[in-house]
Design an enzyme around this catalytic site. Structure first.
Site, PDB file in Angstrom:
ATOM      1  N   GLU A  40     -12.156  -9.748   9.276  1.00 12.14           N
ATOM      2  CA  GLU A  40     -12.315  -9.666   8.053  1.00 12.14           C
ATOM      3  C   GLU A  40     -13.106 -10.848   8.178  1.00 12.14           C
ATOM      4  O   GLU A  40     -14.449 -10.819   7.771  1.00 12.14           O
ATOM      5  CB  GLU A  40     -11.284  -9.263   6.882  1.00 12.14           C
ATOM      6  CG  GLU A  40     -11.296  -7.753   6.779  1.00 12.14           C
ATOM      7  CD  GLU A  40     -12.503  -6.460   7.017  1.00 12.14           C
ATOM      8  OE1 GLU A  40     -12.867  -6.586   6.788  1.00 12.14           O
ATOM      9  OE2 GLU A  40     -12.397  -5.506   6.803  1.00 12.14           O
ATOM     10  N   TYR A 123     -13.313  -9.591  -1.730  1.00 17.59           N
ATOM     11  CA  TYR A 123     -13.955  -8.575  -0.848  1.00 17.59           C
ATOM     12  C   TYR A 123     -12.610  -8.631   0.591  1.00 17.59           C
ATOM     13  O   TYR A 123     -11.746  -7.264   0.689  1.00 17.59           O
ATOM     14  CB  TYR A 123     -14.974  -8.618  -0.149  1.00 17.59           C
ATOM     15  CG  TYR A 123     -15.349  -7.962   1.355  1.00 17.59           C
ATOM     16  CD1 TYR A 123     -15.388  -6.699   1.376  1.00 17.59           C
ATOM     17  CD2 TYR A 123     -14.804  -8.694   2.608  1.00 17.59           C
ATOM     18  CE1 TYR A 123     -15.801  -6.520   2.654  1.00 17.59           C
ATOM     19  CE2 TYR A 123     -15.064  -8.216   4.135  1.00 17.59           C
ATOM     20  CZ  TYR A 123     -15.256  -7.565   3.973  1.00 17.59           C
ATOM     21  OH  TYR A 123     -15.410  -6.196   4.721  1.00 17.59           O
ATOM     22  N   ASP A 141     -19.050  -5.013  -0.291  1.00 21.99           N
ATOM     23  CA  ASP A 141     -19.974  -6.707   0.454  1.00 21.99           C
ATOM     24  C   ASP A 141     -21.294  -6.144   0.794  1.00 21.99           C
ATOM     25  O   ASP A 141     -21.271  -5.163  -0.519  1.00 21.99           O
ATOM     26  CB  ASP A 141     -19.145  -6.528   2.189  1.00 21.99           C
ATOM     27  CG  ASP A 141     -19.299  -5.339   2.850  1.00 21.99           C
ATOM     28  OD1 ASP A 141     -19.696  -4.123   1.877  1.00 21.99           O
ATOM     29  OD2 ASP A 141     -19.805  -5.129   4.046  1.00 21.99           O
TER      30      ASP A 141
END
Length: 401
Positions: A40, A123, A141
DNA sequence: AAGGCGGGGAA
DNA sequence: TTCCCAGCCTT
């Protein structure tokens, strides 16, 4: 058609679509929260195809929280070389060290704890919590905001933080019971492969029937987003300083300051040319630029001596290149230089790197220089623009034709 | 709220 | 060329 019906349809159809259309990505083969987290962070502002090779190398090199926490920062930065946004790497290691010392090496599974880690924003927190722990948290996102803007016909400016807050509220409501991880990934997958920024593939979209943006004929104009300011141009003179004698075949590089742009990365020494010298440097080798080159070379020599006690004699222009950041555009001309030593008070560059004191600015940190050759290639992280220059530049000891 | 912070692929 | 990408941090 009620709003709740449109929402249930959206979540159901999207999840079904994802189960048969999801890409086989490396980080989807694991539920290891550490691996999910790594992926991520790498994926922030970076495309999937770019990330994949970095991801493989990174988890091979740092397979556990402990391994990354204990690694030298230099090594982590090197593993990140070319990915950009290098503060991501430094923040990630700082966060992993925090996980090791304060959380027993276990990636936190609560919103509050994981959000307290460096580099973990709304996020990333939502992504790790939902994908690794299946917690019903939104992960909003750019993809998600685009998809939701179109499907629900939302014209809010997605550049505004307040819009993201609203999207998170909506996205959370859409999560089907017990399916947070798959649903969040489905949302992003749709944005990445079907509901693309330009010319979305509405005909293959699993939720096109009730997409308000498409039905309104507005899919192409969504999402609304204010334009970013163009980067400001900077003209820079770069010193390609060839080593002689025992340093033959090597080039002098320096380490950037510990904060700011390209923090702690290594680079060829370079200086920003003042406005008075900026106008004329344009085309390498053109006769009209001879005077401008002479002026730029003189400025380069004087600036390097004044700032670092580094003595060089610029010889000739070698090549031009450009490098664009989000906010700055470097227009660079590289000058071949002969090394003439360091002034008294500035230590000479050695194999381990020497500190060169700065003649001005008492509070500034010292700049480390070293000779960069084949052996140093694996150890020191350079921004891509300098990797390109070094690849294109002829070997320092090759005869010129 | 605005700006700093990389690099590259797609159209 | 322009856009924008599985964003976060500081001011």
């Amino acid at each position: 058609m009620g709003a709740n019906e449109a929402k249930l349809y959206f979540s159901t159809e999207l999840l079904n679509w994802y189960n048969t259309h999801k890409r086989d990505l490396p980080w989807r083969r694991s539920r290891n929260p550490y691996y999910i987290w790594i992926s991520e962070v790498m994926l922030q502002q970076t495309r999937v195809e770019t990330v994949i090779p970095y991801y493989h190398r990174f988890i091979e090199q740092f397979p556990t929280v402990e391994a990354l926490a204990d690694a030298p920062e230099e090594q982590v930065l090197k593993a990140w070389e070319g990915l950009g946004y290098y503060s991501r790497a430094r923040n990630l290691q700082a966060a992993v060290r925090e996980v090791k010392t304060s959380y027993g090496g276990q990636v936190p599974d609560s919103k509050e704890d994981i959000s307290s880690l460096k580099g973990v924003g709304p996020y990333t927190a939502g992504a790790v919590l939902s994908i690794a722990y299946n917690k019903p948290e939104p992960a909003v996102d750019g993809n998600v905001m685009r998809v939701l803007s179109r499907y629900f016909l939302l014209r809010d400016d997605i550049a505004k933080p307040s819009t993201r807050i609203g999207m998170e509220k909506l996205a959370k409501e859409l999560i089907p019971e017990g399916k947070a991880g798959d649903f969040n990934q489905a949302l992003m997958e749709l944005g990445a492969t079907v509901c693309t920024p330009k010319s979305p593939h509405c005909l293959t979209c699993p939720v096109m029937e009730l997409c308000a943006g498409r039905l309104e004929g507005a899919a192409d104009e969504l999402p609304v987003k204010t334009k970013a300011k163009p980067p400001r141009p900077e003209r820079r003179a770069v010193a390609y300083i060839e080593g002689a004698g025992t340093e033959s075949g090597r080039v002098l590089i320096r380490q950037r300051p510990k904060e700011g742009l390209l923090a702690r990365m290594w680079e060829l020494p370079h200086v920003q040319l003042p406005e008075t010298l900026q106008a004329s440097a344009g085309r390498a080798g053109a006769d009209a630029d001879a005077g401008a080159d002479a002026a730029a070379m003189r400025f380069l020599r004087e600036k390097l001596e004044a700032e670092y006690g580094l003595l060089v004699e610029p010889v000739e222009p070698m090549m031009d290149t450009e490098h664009t950041f989000s906010h700055i555009e470097w227009r660079m001309r590289v000058y071949r230089c002969r090394f003439a030593g360091f002034t008294e008070g500035a230590a000479a560059a050695g194999d381990r790197g020497g500190d060169a004191g700065q003649a001005s600015g008492e509070q500034q940190e010292k700049t480390t220089f070293l000779w960069f050759g084949e052996e140093e290639l694996r150890q020191y992280a350079l921004p891509n623009v300098f990797v390109r220059i070094l690849q294109q530049a002829p070997p320092a000891d090759s005869p010129k034709s």
